[in-house]
Scaffold this motif. Structure first.
Motif, mmCIF file in Angstrom:
data_model
loop_
_atom_site.group_PDB
_atom_site.id
_atom_site.type_symbol
_atom_site.label_atom_id
_atom_site.label_comp_id
_atom_site.label_asym_id
_atom_site.label_seq_id
_atom_site.Cartn_x
_atom_site.Cartn_y
_atom_site.Cartn_z
ATOM 1 N N TRP A 30 7.531 15.577 -1.625
ATOM 2 C CA TRP A 30 7.771 16.330 -0.413
ATOM 3 C C TRP A 30 6.860 17.535 -0.284
ATOM 4 N N TRP A 31 6.113 17.856 -1.312
ATOM 5 C CA TRP A 31 5.315 19.079 -1.289
ATOM 6 C C TRP A 31 4.030 18.944 -0.483
ATOM 7 N N SER A 32 3.594 17.766 -0.206
ATOM 8 C CA SER A 32 2.379 17.596 0.599
ATOM 9 C C SER A 32 2.531 16.363 1.482
ATOM 10 N N ARG A 33 1.707 16.318 2.511
ATOM 11 C CA ARG A 33 1.704 15.152 3.406
ATOM 12 C C ARG A 33 0.607 14.190 2.963
ATOM 13 N N PRO A 34 0.841 12.895 3.097
ATOM 14 C CA PRO A 34 -0.255 11.959 2.842
ATOM 15 C C PRO A 34 -1.389 12.245 3.812
ATOM 16 N N ARG A 35 -2.610 12.075 3.360
ATOM 17 C CA ARG A 35 -3.742 12.378 4.239
ATOM 18 C C ARG A 35 -4.820 11.317 4.091
ATOM 19 N N LEU A 36 -5.545 11.125 5.172
ATOM 20 C CA LEU A 36 -6.681 10.211 5.165
ATOM 21 C C LEU A 36 -7.862 10.894 4.490
ATOM 22 N N ARG A 37 -8.518 10.197 3.599
ATOM 23 C CA ARG A 37 -9.707 10.733 2.943
ATOM 24 C C ARG A 37 -10.930 10.237 3.691
ATOM 25 N N HIS A 41 1.291 8.822 -6.242
ATOM 26 C CA HIS A 41 1.093 10.200 -5.807
ATOM 27 C C HIS A 41 2.358 11.056 -5.783
ATOM 28 N N THR A 42 3.513 10.536 -6.181
ATOM 29 C CA THR A 42 4.741 11.327 -6.152
ATOM 30 C C THR A 42 5.487 11.164 -7.470
ATOM 31 N N ILE A 43 6.555 11.924 -7.624
ATOM 32 C CA ILE A 43 7.332 11.787 -8.859
ATOM 33 C C ILE A 43 8.123 10.484 -8.889
ATOM 34 N N SER A 44 8.090 9.735 -7.801
ATOM 35 C CA SER A 44 8.716 8.410 -7.804
ATOM 36 C C SER A 44 8.136 7.546 -8.909
ATOM 37 N N GLY A 45 6.855 7.726 -9.214
ATOM 38 C CA GLY A 45 6.210 6.951 -10.265
ATOM 39 C C GLY A 45 5.928 7.737 -11.527
ATOM 40 N N ARG A 46 6.083 9.041 -11.496
ATOM 41 C CA ARG A 46 5.788 9.871 -12.668
ATOM 42 C C ARG A 46 7.024 10.200 -13.497
ATOM 43 N N PHE A 97 11.751 4.561 -5.443
ATOM 44 C CA PHE A 97 11.451 4.670 -4.019
ATOM 45 C C PHE A 97 12.286 3.622 -3.302
ATOM 46 N N ARG A 98 12.444 3.810 -2.031
ATOM 47 C CA ARG A 98 13.285 2.921 -1.237
ATOM 48 C C ARG A 98 12.443 2.323 -0.117
ATOM 49 N N VAL A 99 12.642 1.047 0.138
ATOM 50 C CA VAL A 99 11.969 0.367 1.244
ATOM 51 C C VAL A 99 13.043 -0.051 2.242
ATOM 52 N N ARG A 100 12.865 0.395 3.483
ATOM 53 C CA ARG A 100 13.775 0.009 4.565
ATOM 54 C C ARG A 100 12.988 -0.718 5.631
ATOM 55 N N GLU A 121 0.823 -1.210 0.000
ATOM 56 C CA GLU A 121 0.000 0.000 0.000
ATOM 57 C C GLU A 121 0.859 1.263 0.000
ATOM 58 N N LEU A 122 1.867 1.324 0.872
ATOM 59 C CA LEU A 122 2.720 2.512 0.911
ATOM 60 C C LEU A 122 3.547 2.644 -0.363
ATOM 61 N N SER A 123 3.988 1.529 -0.921
ATOM 62 C CA SER A 123 4.743 1.572 -2.173
ATOM 63 C C SER A 123 3.863 2.034 -3.329
ATOM 64 N N ALA A 124 2.643 1.548 -3.379
ATOM 65 C CA ALA A 124 1.707 1.978 -4.427
ATOM 66 C C ALA A 124 1.407 3.467 -4.307
#
Length: 180
Positions: free
Chosen positions: A94-101, A63-68, A74-77, A55-58
């Protein structure tokens, strides 16, 4: 910071492509089982770990330039201590925080609700270039399992069923095993 007292057991960079999700699930599960073999039998823990890491990787890809970006990644630790496992997904957003909808009529956007429901704790922290979204899962303490019989052919790491004793027999020339 709570993660500093945890030992890092896995760190891998993935290209920001949706077809990489199975690799994320495999690596996250492998890192945990290699470090804590007793968790191989805890299906709930492994399922939750795979689901939340995916879910976090998707989200990083979508939602970020990691996929665009063509060269996005992206890195998984993964960090571990005796009581918990922590997975961090570091993306290039980095321009916005993830948020719950909160709109229940939406057909997507419920991933962080899943993270909030299953993880013991989760959060976001800014990095120099990007952010890290992380979650922690508790590792249940279990009594050690009884030793297996020597003749029991069982490989739990790849989920093969246990075979009865004497199921395979080698011929006298030492060639490949043949079923009896």
């Amino acid at each position: 910071m709570a993660a500093l007292d945890m030992r890092m057991v896995g760190d891998m960079r993935f290209p920001g492509r949706p077809d990489i999700m199975s690799d994320v699930r495999i690596y996250a599960t492998r890192w945990l089982v290699v470090e804590r073999p007793e968790t191989a039998e805890d299906e709930d823990l492994l399922d939750n770990l795979r689901l939340l890491a995916t879910e976090l990787s998707a989200n990083a890809i979508k939602h970020t330039i990691s996929g665009r970006w063509r060269r996005g990644s992206f890195r998984v630790r993964m960090r571990l201590d005796p009581r918990r496992v922590r997975v961090e997904v570091m993306d290039q957003g980095w321009w916005s925080r993830p948020r719950l909808r909160n709109d229940l009529s939406e057909t997507s956007g419920r991933g962080l609700h899943i993270v909030e429901a299953l993880a013991a704790t989760w959060g976001v922290r800014r990095r120099w270039f990007g952010r890290a979204v992380w979650f922690e899962l508790p590792i249940p303490s279990q009594a050690p399992s009884p030793p297996r019989e020597r003749n029991d052919v069982c490989r739990t790491s790849i989920r093969l069923p246990c075979l009865p004793q004497g199921f395979w027999a080698w011929d006298d020339a030492g060639r490949d095993p043949v079923p009896e």
